[in-house]
Each structure stands twice: as C-alpha cells, then as structure tokens.
Design a protein around this motif. Structure first.
Motif, PDB file in Angstrom:
ATOM      1  N   ARG A  15      25.337   7.652  -8.366  1.00 22.92           N
ATOM      2  CA  ARG A  15      24.580   7.418  -9.913  1.00 22.92           C
ATOM      3  C   ARG A  15      24.647   8.931 -10.355  1.00 22.92           C
ATOM      4  O   ARG A  15      25.092   8.954 -11.624  1.00 22.92           O
ATOM      5  CB  ARG A  15      23.095   7.359  -9.273  1.00 22.92           C
ATOM      6  CG  ARG A  15      22.962   5.914  -8.900  1.00 22.92           C
ATOM      7  CD  ARG A  15      21.590   5.536  -8.580  1.00 22.92           C
ATOM      8  NE  ARG A  15      20.752   5.554  -9.622  1.00 22.92           N
ATOM      9  CZ  ARG A  15      20.368   4.361 -10.441  1.00 22.92           C
ATOM     10  NH1 ARG A  15      20.969   3.243 -10.053  1.00 22.92           N
ATOM     11  NH2 ARG A  15      19.565   4.743 -11.483  1.00 22.92           N
TER      12      ARG A  15
ATOM     13  N   GLU B  93      17.854  12.410 -13.473  1.00 27.05           N
ATOM     14  CA  GLU B  93      16.820  11.854 -13.600  1.00 27.05           C
ATOM     15  C   GLU B  93      16.551  10.979 -15.064  1.00 27.05           C
ATOM     16  O   GLU B  93      15.707  10.294 -15.305  1.00 27.05           O
ATOM     17  CB  GLU B  93      15.449  12.505 -13.425  1.00 27.05           C
ATOM     18  CG  GLU B  93      15.403  13.730 -14.200  1.00 27.05           C
ATOM     19  CD  GLU B  93      16.040  14.950 -14.073  1.00 27.05           C
ATOM     20  OE1 GLU B  93      15.748  16.057 -14.624  1.00 27.05           O
ATOM     21  OE2 GLU B  93      16.792  14.838 -13.092  1.00 27.05           O
TER      22      GLU B  93
ATOM     23  N   LEU C 110      27.904   0.127  -8.583  1.00 23.93           N
ATOM     24  CA  LEU C 110      27.298   0.995  -9.492  1.00 23.93           C
ATOM     25  C   LEU C 110      27.654   0.803 -11.181  1.00 23.93           C
ATOM     26  O   LEU C 110      26.744   0.746 -11.853  1.00 23.93           O
ATOM     27  CB  LEU C 110      27.485   2.511  -9.135  1.00 23.93           C
ATOM     28  CG  LEU C 110      26.661   2.949  -8.029  1.00 23.93           C
ATOM     29  CD1 LEU C 110      27.219   4.434  -7.688  1.00 23.93           C
ATOM     30  CD2 LEU C 110      25.191   3.166  -8.602  1.00 23.93           C
TER      31      LEU C 110
ATOM     32  N   GLU D 122      20.302  -2.031 -14.905  1.00 22.57           N
ATOM     33  CA  GLU D 122      19.029  -1.474 -14.959  1.00 22.57           C
ATOM     34  C   GLU D 122      18.650  -0.957 -16.128  1.00 22.57           C
ATOM     35  O   GLU D 122      17.505  -1.287 -16.735  1.00 22.57           O
ATOM     36  CB  GLU D 122      19.223  -0.203 -14.031  1.00 22.57           C
ATOM     37  CG  GLU D 122      19.612  -0.437 -12.433  1.00 22.57           C
ATOM     38  CD  GLU D 122      19.836   0.665 -11.849  1.00 22.57           C
ATOM     39  OE1 GLU D 122      19.679   0.499 -10.372  1.00 22.57           O
ATOM     40  OE2 GLU D 122      20.068   1.833 -12.346  1.00 22.57           O
TER      41      GLU D 122
ATOM     42  N   ASP E 165      10.133   2.138 -14.341  1.00 18.20           N
ATOM     43  CA  ASP E 165      11.324   2.324 -13.799  1.00 18.20           C
ATOM     44  C   ASP E 165      11.823   1.128 -13.230  1.00 18.20           C
ATOM     45  O   ASP E 165      10.963   0.177 -12.951  1.00 18.20           O
ATOM     46  CB  ASP E 165      11.559   3.449 -12.772  1.00 18.20           C
ATOM     47  CG  ASP E 165      12.828   4.106 -12.598  1.00 18.20           C
ATOM     48  OD1 ASP E 165      13.955   3.909 -13.139  1.00 18.20           O
ATOM     49  OD2 ASP E 165      12.808   4.896 -11.634  1.00 18.20           O
TER      50      ASP E 165
ATOM     51  N   ALA F 266      15.208  -0.513 -10.561  1.00 19.70           N
ATOM     52  CA  ALA F 266      16.214  -0.217  -9.631  1.00 19.70           C
ATOM     53  C   ALA F 266      16.890  -1.448  -9.204  1.00 19.70           C
ATOM     54  O   ALA F 266      16.100  -2.357  -8.740  1.00 19.70           O
ATOM     55  CB  ALA F 266      15.943   0.740  -8.566  1.00 19.70           C
TER      56      ALA F 266
ATOM     57  N   PRO G 184      19.248  -2.350  -6.387  1.00 16.51           N
ATOM     58  CA  PRO G 184      19.749  -1.367  -5.141  1.00 16.51           C
ATOM     59  C   PRO G 184      21.236  -1.998  -4.809  1.00 16.51           C
ATOM     60  O   PRO G 184      21.348  -3.295  -4.827  1.00 16.51           O
ATOM     61  CB  PRO G 184      18.562  -1.958  -3.981  1.00 16.51           C
ATOM     62  CG  PRO G 184      17.549  -2.340  -4.648  1.00 16.51           C
ATOM     63  CD  PRO G 184      17.879  -3.073  -5.897  1.00 16.51           C
TER      64      PRO G 184
ATOM     65  N   CYS H 231      15.925  -6.488  -7.340  1.00 18.23           N
ATOM     66  CA  CYS H 231      15.451  -5.686  -8.591  1.00 18.23           C
ATOM     67  C   CYS H 231      14.095  -5.106  -8.067  1.00 18.23           C
ATOM     68  O   CYS H 231      13.219  -5.984  -7.598  1.00 18.23           O
ATOM     69  CB  CYS H 231      15.249  -6.465  -9.725  1.00 18.23           C
ATOM     70  SG  CYS H 231      14.498  -5.546 -11.162  1.00 18.23           S
TER      71      CYS H 231
ATOM     72  N   ASP I 282       9.025   5.385  -5.010  1.00 19.62           N
ATOM     73  CA  ASP I 282      10.459   5.513  -5.802  1.00 19.62           C
ATOM     74  C   ASP I 282      11.345   4.466  -5.406  1.00 19.62           C
ATOM     75  O   ASP I 282      11.591   3.894  -4.585  1.00 19.62           O
ATOM     76  CB  ASP I 282      10.976   6.669  -4.905  1.00 19.62           C
ATOM     77  CG  ASP I 282      12.420   7.245  -5.658  1.00 19.62           C
ATOM     78  OD1 ASP I 282      12.846   6.387  -6.626  1.00 19.62           O
ATOM     79  OD2 ASP I 282      13.120   8.035  -5.292  1.00 19.62           O
TER      80      ASP I 282
ATOM     81  N   HIS J 197      14.104   3.832  -6.072  1.00 17.80           N
ATOM     82  CA  HIS J 197      15.433   3.984  -5.394  1.00 17.80           C
ATOM     83  C   HIS J 197      15.500   4.307  -3.980  1.00 17.80           C
ATOM     84  O   HIS J 197      16.508   4.307  -3.398  1.00 17.80           O
ATOM     85  CB  HIS J 197      16.187   4.961  -6.346  1.00 17.80           C
ATOM     86  CG  HIS J 197      16.024   4.689  -7.923  1.00 17.80           C
ATOM     87  ND1 HIS J 197      17.162   3.971  -8.416  1.00 17.80           N
ATOM     88  CD2 HIS J 197      15.682   5.067  -8.782  1.00 17.80           C
ATOM     89  CE1 HIS J 197      17.168   3.655  -9.603  1.00 17.80           C
ATOM     90  NE2 HIS J 197      16.351   4.288 -10.117  1.00 17.80           N
ATOM     91  N   ASP J 198      14.419   4.400  -3.456  1.00 15.06           N
ATOM     92  CA  ASP J 198      14.341   4.537  -2.116  1.00 15.06           C
ATOM     93  C   ASP J 198      13.961   3.500  -1.185  1.00 15.06           C
ATOM     94  O   ASP J 198      12.801   3.078  -1.212  1.00 15.06           O
ATOM     95  CB  ASP J 198      13.002   5.943  -1.980  1.00 15.06           C
ATOM     96  CG  ASP J 198      13.057   6.320  -0.556  1.00 15.06           C
ATOM     97  OD1 ASP J 198      13.238   5.648   0.426  1.00 15.06           O
ATOM     98  OD2 ASP J 198      12.730   7.553  -0.424  1.00 15.06           O
TER      99      ASP J 198
END
Length: 449
Positions: free
Chosen positions: A66, A78, A298, A305, A321, A323, A325, A334, A371, A373-374
C-alpha cells in the motif's frame, strides 16, 4: 515528493531504493515466471531480462504494498485514501501530443503477438498464455465518451484473444456497436504507471472518463497520442499498444483462468478481440500482473476503498476509514471504522457498504480505537464486542460477484457485523488495557542503559 508520471520513472525510483531485482537468468514463461514473482511479492519488484520467449524483458510486482501506491502518488501512507478521495473530484483533460516511443514500431500485417510479446502462463489449469495487465481504451459509440478498464486476454491465435467482459461499461459499448452493425474498436495499453492503473479501477458513472481522473490523480494532464490504427487516445508513455475490434456476435472458448478469489474462473464462450495493429517501444518492457497476487489485489482494493469511503461518509458522516483486506481478495470483506456518535450508525454504515458495491459480501463495523487494516485488532473487536443475536445483519439473494465460486450466477447472501462497543463505553466497561509510557518506551536505549 511528486507523483510518478511513467512506468519508467517508477522503475527508476524502485531501482534507486533497492526494491527492484534484475534477473539475468533465463526464466520460463510457463509457470516459472509466475512462481518467482510470487516468491518476491511484497518485497521487491522483479525485472526478468530474458525469458524462453521473444526477446522482451518482463516486469512484475510493481506495486505490491500500500505504501508504494502512496509513494507513487506523492503522499505519506496515512494520506493515501483521503488524498485519492480528494483527487477523484478533480478532472484534468488529457494533453494531446504528436509523438510517442511506441510509434517507432508499428505492425499492421502478418501479426502474430506470440512472436513479439512474452506471454506467461500463470497457473496449472489456465487455458493458455494470457495478458493480465492489458488496459482497454474505448469510446462510447453513441456519445464518444472515453472508458478505461482492465480485462484478461487469453491468447487463442497470433492475432486473436478471448476476453472476459463482465456486465459493466465495456459490455454496454460492445452491445451499442453491435446494434449499429459494427465491431467495437479498442486500443489496449500495456506498461502504464501506477496512477493510470489506479484510475482504470475507479468505480465511475457512465460517461466519466478515467483519463481525466488520472490527470486529477497526477495533478497534471496525462500526455496522450492517437493510436495508429483506431485513432483512440492512449497514454504516450505506454510500452505496448495492441489495437483491434471486438465483434458483438463472435464468441470463442476463453479460460479457465486463475482469478482474484484464488480459484479458477471456468472456461466459457466469450467475446474476442481481433488484432489489427501492434506497436511497441524499441526497448519495450512487458508488464505482467500475477493473477490473485498482491499486485492484482491491491490495484483493485485501493481505489474501491476510496470510493467506499466517499459513499459511506455521505451516508454516515461518523465513518472515518475503510479497509478491503487482501484476505477477502481485496473485494469481498469490508471493515468500516466509525467514531460512533449515535446508536444505529454502525448498522446504517453496514447496509450502505453492502449496497455500495456488488463485490462487498461481508462488512464489519469497528470503533475508532480499532485499526481496520490490522486483522488481529478486527478479530479482537469481533471476539469481544459482537453478539450475533443483536449485531448481525443477513441479506439473502443480493447481487454479488460472478467470480465468487460460492455465489450462484452472481447472486449471493451478504452479511453485516456490528463489532462496535455500546455508545460511551470505550472509557468505561469497554476501556482497553493500557500500560502508561509503553508507547514512548525506547527498548533498545533502555536495554543499553
């Protein structure tokens, strides 16, 4: 830092920072190139200088992280989604030029792409060699509006490709041309910079031109030239241009092909592209996207996104936000982060996400302290903040992805999971554990002391 304006400029940046591996050993186009690309994805781009096919280098893995897309855009990691979201609102028409490097080699007779282009075969059950990174440039037969999109290309003969064209803008343009008794003229570009690739994946309304969007992403007009056979405007810095026609009524067997869900898309009778012109730079590089690899996923996930974030914030302003994944193929899962101000907002955001794009199959809403994305943090929120009897939404019989093997002709069930804590409880019963000073502790300095 400025956005990169060509594939070559991006390669220089990757090479100058040790992120480009040059392979001088001859690599096999059947499976071996894909295997090496897979081993290196997420670490380095790779330039195969020699293959067992035509004498043209092959490039892979150009944007498998990313932060590389953020760098190509010229922004901190970010800021990737907010800046992509902002720049989508900017339209800069392309700037026409009179010359391009690929115009130095133009072939319009006795074309056999297999003698010029090193076409890989990626997976064991693929139907044959493919172009996986062909960016189609077309004009609407009725309005003349441009459209840009990527479609897989199965090489059936030296001048014939089988295509997978899903029911989107290109499909409609093929139908319109057929109603006029014409074949749709197309120009296919191979070897574009990361911003043009992102622009090709933006979810736009009919009539909106991705070339103008690409100008917005770059902050300046994309330099274009007329393709030699069709006259369609294409990027001047492209490595290779294939031109031809898609006849509305002609079908050939295309596939199978390993697609982004990491399963095979079955073979079928599908549209074809008849090639009438092939142009390439004297020192052309063939760009290969490893299907279902990080480069592939990606490229689809990041622009989706940004589009989802825009749409969800319009529906639920507390969304902060989004994401998609890669574990969900960058399409099907999502995660939505909210700074919840009212109960009910998460469910509204979940329903909006499931409706915003047909690919989104499972949506999870999380609080501002998670987060999106985590994956570990998202799993923790599901484990401790979700109750199935009150936090689960199931939508049966919805429009979904035709490439999802668990769907039936693209009809799927969708699910939303509200993994947010009760309003106001993040400072109370749902206050996460915290060790004061841990985030500022310099362990190396502490151990040395």
């Amino acid at each position: 830092m400025k956005p990169t304006r060509s594939l070559r400029e991006w390669l220089e940046r990757l090479g100058g920072s040790g992120r480009l591996l040059r392979v001088r050993k001859r690599v096999g186009l059947r499976y071996e190139l894909a295997a090496v690309s897979q081993k290196l994805e997420g670490d380095r781009a790779v330039l195969f200088e020699a293959t067992d096919g035509p004498p043209m280098p092959v490039l892979a893995n150009i944007c498998t992280r990313r932060e590389w897309y953020a760098e190509a855009m010229g922004v901190p990691p970010e800021r990737l989604l907010p800046e992509l979201q902002r720049r989508q609102e900017v339209r800069i028409p392309p700037r026409k030029s009179g010359d391009a490097p690929f115009l130095k080699n133009v072939q319009t007779r006795d074309i056999d792409v297999r003698k010029v282009l090193p076409l890989p075969t990626y997976h064991e059950r693929d139907g044959g060699p493919y172009i996986s990174a062909g960016v189609f440039f077309v004009r609407d037969p009725d309005t003349g509006a441009g459209n840009v999109s990527i479609h897989r290309m199965h090489c059936l003969e030296g001048d014939l490709f089988g295509l997978l064209v899903l029911p989107r803008h290109l499909k409609g343009m093929i139908r319109k041309a057929g109603e006029r008794g014409e074949a749709l003229k197309v120009a296919v570009a191979i070897g574009l910079d990361p911003m043009l690739l992102l622009a090709s994946q933006l979810v736009l309304a009919p009539g909106q031109d991705e070339l103008e969007m690409a100008g917005g992403l770059l902050g300046e007009a994309v330099e274009v030239v007329c393709a030699p056979w069709t006259g369609i405007l294409v990027p001047a810095q492209a490595e290779i241009i294939i031109e031809g026609e898609i006849p509305a009524g002609e079908r050939r067997r295309e596939g199978p092909f390993g697609e982004f869900p990491r399963y095979y898309s079955p073979a079928g009778e599908r549209e074809v592209l008849r090639v009438w012109s092939l142009a390439w730079r004297p020192d052309a590089v063939f760009y290969s996207i490893l299907p279902a690899g990080r480069d592939h996923l990606l490229m689809g996930a990041v622009p989706r996104e940004a589009g989802l974030l825009r749409d969800l914030q319009r529906a639920v302003p507390s969304v902060t936000d989004v994401a998609l994944p890669l574990s969900g193929s960058g399409r099907y899962h999502c995660v939505i982060q909210l700074d919840k101000r009212n109960e009910g907002e998460p469910k509204s955001a979940l329903l909006a996400a499931l409706a915003a794009h047909y690919d989104v199959k499972h949506a999870i809403a999380v609080d501002r302290d998670i987060d999106p994305h985590d994956a570990a943090m998202v799993d923790w929120a599901l484990a401790t903040r979700f109750q199935a009897d009150k936090d689960l939404i199931v939508v049966p019989g919805a429009w979904g992805s035709r490439l999802d093997p668990s769907a039936r002709e693209g009809v799927t069930a969708k699910m939303g999971l509200d993994a947010t804590a009760p309003l106001g409880s993040l400072e109370g019963s749902f206050c996460p554990l915290r060790i004061p000073g841990a985030e500022r502790l310099d362990l190396d300095a502490w151990l040395k002391g």
